[in-house]
Scaffold this motif. Structure first.
Motif, short mmCIF file in Angstrom:
data_model
loop_
_atom_site.label_atom_id
_atom_site.label_comp_id
_atom_site.label_asym_id
_atom_site.label_seq_id
_atom_site.Cartn_x
_atom_site.Cartn_y
_atom_site.Cartn_z
N VAL A 1 24.82 -46.81 26.52
CA VAL A 1 24.93 -45.85 27.61
C VAL A 1 26.04 -46.23 28.58
O VAL A 1 26.85 -45.39 28.98
CB VAL A 1 23.58 -45.73 28.35
N ASP A 2 26.12 -47.50 28.96
CA ASP A 2 27.14 -47.92 29.93
C ASP A 2 28.54 -47.81 29.35
O ASP A 2 29.51 -47.64 30.10
CB ASP A 2 26.87 -49.35 30.39
N THR A 3 28.65 -47.92 28.05
CA THR A 3 29.95 -47.78 27.40
C THR A 3 30.35 -46.31 27.31
O THR A 3 31.54 -45.97 27.38
CB THR A 3 29.91 -48.38 25.99
N ALA A 4 29.37 -45.43 27.16
CA ALA A 4 29.66 -44.00 27.08
C ALA A 4 30.15 -43.46 28.42
O ALA A 4 30.93 -42.49 28.46
CB ALA A 4 28.41 -43.25 26.65
N ARG A 5 29.72 -44.06 29.51
CA ARG A 5 30.04 -43.52 30.84
C ARG A 5 31.55 -43.43 31.10
O ARG A 5 32.04 -42.36 31.50
CB ARG A 5 29.33 -44.35 31.92
N PRO A 6 32.34 -44.51 30.92
CA PRO A 6 33.78 -44.37 31.15
C PRO A 6 34.46 -43.42 30.17
O PRO A 6 35.48 -42.79 30.51
CB PRO A 6 34.31 -45.80 31.00
N THR B 1 18.30 -40.82 17.83
CA THR B 1 18.00 -42.11 18.45
C THR B 1 16.82 -42.01 19.42
O THR B 1 16.15 -43.01 19.68
CB THR B 1 19.22 -42.65 19.23
N GLY B 2 16.61 -40.81 19.97
CA GLY B 2 15.54 -40.64 20.96
C GLY B 2 15.89 -41.20 22.33
O GLY B 2 15.01 -41.43 23.16
N SER B 3 17.19 -41.37 22.59
CA SER B 3 17.61 -41.98 23.85
C SER B 3 17.61 -40.97 24.99
O SER B 3 18.50 -40.12 25.09
CB SER B 3 19.01 -42.59 23.71
N VAL B 4 16.64 -41.09 25.87
CA VAL B 4 16.59 -40.21 27.04
C VAL B 4 17.74 -40.55 27.99
O VAL B 4 18.34 -39.66 28.60
CB VAL B 4 15.23 -40.36 27.75
N ALA B 5 18.06 -41.82 28.11
CA ALA B 5 19.14 -42.22 29.00
C ALA B 5 20.47 -41.62 28.57
O ALA B 5 21.24 -41.12 29.40
CB ALA B 5 19.24 -43.75 29.05
N ARG C 1 10.83 -37.60 14.22
CA ARG C 1 10.80 -39.06 14.33
C ARG C 1 9.79 -39.58 15.34
O ARG C 1 9.65 -40.79 15.50
CB ARG C 1 12.20 -39.58 14.68
N GLY C 2 9.10 -38.70 16.02
CA GLY C 2 8.08 -39.14 16.96
C GLY C 2 8.61 -39.64 18.28
O GLY C 2 7.96 -40.46 18.94
N HIS C 3 9.76 -39.12 18.71
CA HIS C 3 10.35 -39.55 19.99
C HIS C 3 9.73 -38.75 21.13
O HIS C 3 10.30 -37.76 21.61
CB HIS C 3 11.87 -39.36 19.96
N VAL C 4 8.57 -39.17 21.56
CA VAL C 4 7.80 -38.41 22.55
C VAL C 4 8.57 -38.24 23.86
O VAL C 4 8.66 -37.14 24.41
CB VAL C 4 6.44 -39.09 22.82
N ALA C 5 9.11 -39.32 24.39
CA ALA C 5 9.80 -39.25 25.69
C ALA C 5 11.00 -38.33 25.63
O ALA C 5 11.27 -37.57 26.57
CB ALA C 5 10.22 -40.65 26.13
N TYR C 6 11.72 -38.36 24.52
CA TYR C 6 12.89 -37.49 24.37
C TYR C 6 12.46 -36.03 24.30
O TYR C 6 13.05 -35.17 24.97
CB TYR C 6 13.69 -37.85 23.12
N VAL C 7 11.46 -35.74 23.48
CA VAL C 7 10.99 -34.36 23.36
C VAL C 7 10.55 -33.84 24.72
O VAL C 7 10.89 -32.72 25.12
CB VAL C 7 9.85 -34.26 22.33
N LEU D 1 12.76 -30.83 26.66
CA LEU D 1 12.06 -29.58 26.94
C LEU D 1 11.99 -29.32 28.44
O LEU D 1 12.12 -28.17 28.89
CB LEU D 1 10.64 -29.62 26.36
N ASP D 2 11.79 -30.35 29.23
CA ASP D 2 11.67 -30.20 30.68
C ASP D 2 13.01 -29.95 31.36
O ASP D 2 13.08 -29.22 32.36
CB ASP D 2 11.04 -31.45 31.30
N GLU D 3 14.07 -30.53 30.83
CA GLU D 3 15.34 -30.58 31.57
C GLU D 3 16.44 -29.70 30.99
O GLU D 3 17.53 -29.64 31.56
CB GLU D 3 15.81 -32.03 31.65
N THR D 4 16.18 -29.02 29.88
CA THR D 4 17.18 -28.12 29.31
C THR D 4 16.50 -26.82 28.87
O THR D 4 15.28 -26.69 28.92
CB THR D 4 17.88 -28.74 28.08
#
Length: 216
Positions: free
Chosen positions: A68-73, A98-102, A131-137, A141-144
């Motif tokens: 994530v920190d590398t993607a920012r710049p 990946t299921g990465s919420v960040a 893949r069972g990525h609960v936090a991502y799902v 759903l909440d933010e888009t």
């Protein structure tokens, strides 16, 4: 937190493969999470969306490894969250894998196309459900405004994939609950006219079947 980012128009980056040492260094640094290396290459005015031999941009490599920190710049330098490689993966689409919420939240302000499809014809929600990525799902759903009933080339929605390719355990039960709460059509069948409930019953997923019966 901003709830929805409207689907953007996919910006197709020129498919310029790496040609210089700095090009290769940017791609390598992004994949390894080397922030200093990324900044150095960008300071040398390397094209931010340079491609490797598989059409992957530095941002896609960073997203695949959840750096994530590398993607920012890279994003600050104008990297395209929609640039797809030769497998039709994009930085946005792989967040569902990946299921990465960040990483998802980092990309959202930069105009990811929520309708962009992977090689199976699916949006990012579908592999996350599988893949069972609960936090991502929950977050996507909440933010888009992603389409909860999008159907891929297999004839499957996120709900169908959670049942057909899931293990019936707590994570997939939660995902079914989240999808139904977000308005997923409980009886939308697959290409063979088999409903999610029928799939759940065939697989012996008692808890998921009960959720689907209550929603029907």
């Amino acid at each position: 937190m901003i709830r929805a980012v409207l689907p953007g128009r996919a910006r197709r980056a020129p498919r310029r493969s790496a040609t210089t040492a700095f090009d290769h260094e940017l791609l390598q640094a992004a994949g390894l999470g080397d922030i200093a290396g990324v900044r150095l290459a960008l300071e040398a005015e390397v094209a931010v969306d340079v491609r490797d031999g598989h059409g992957r941009t530095p941002l896609l490599l960073a997203a695949l490894a959840d750096h994530v920190d590398t993607a920012r710049p890279l994003l600050d330098a104008g990297a395209d969250p929609n640039a797809q490689d030769d497998r039709q993966d994009s930085p946005w689409l792989v967040t569902g894998v990946t299921g990465s919420v960040a990483m998802m939240r980092l990309l959202l302000p930069h105009g990811p196309d929520l309708t962009l499809r992977n090689r199976y014809g699916g949006v990012s929600l579908i592999p996350a459900a599988e893949r069972g990525h609960v936090a991502y799902v929950r977050a996507v759903l909440d933010e888009t405004c992603i389409d909860v009933d999008h159907v891929n080339r297999l004839g499957w929605t996120a709900l169908l994939e959670a049942v057909i390719l899931g293990d019936g355990g707590r994570a997939h039960q939660q995902i079914v609950e989240l999808l139904l709460a977000a308005g997923a059509t409980p009886d939308l069948p697959d290409g063979d006219s088999v409903t999610p409930l029928e799939h759940a019953e065939r697989r012996g997923f008692t808890e998921i079947a009960a959720l689907l019966r209550r929603a029907s």
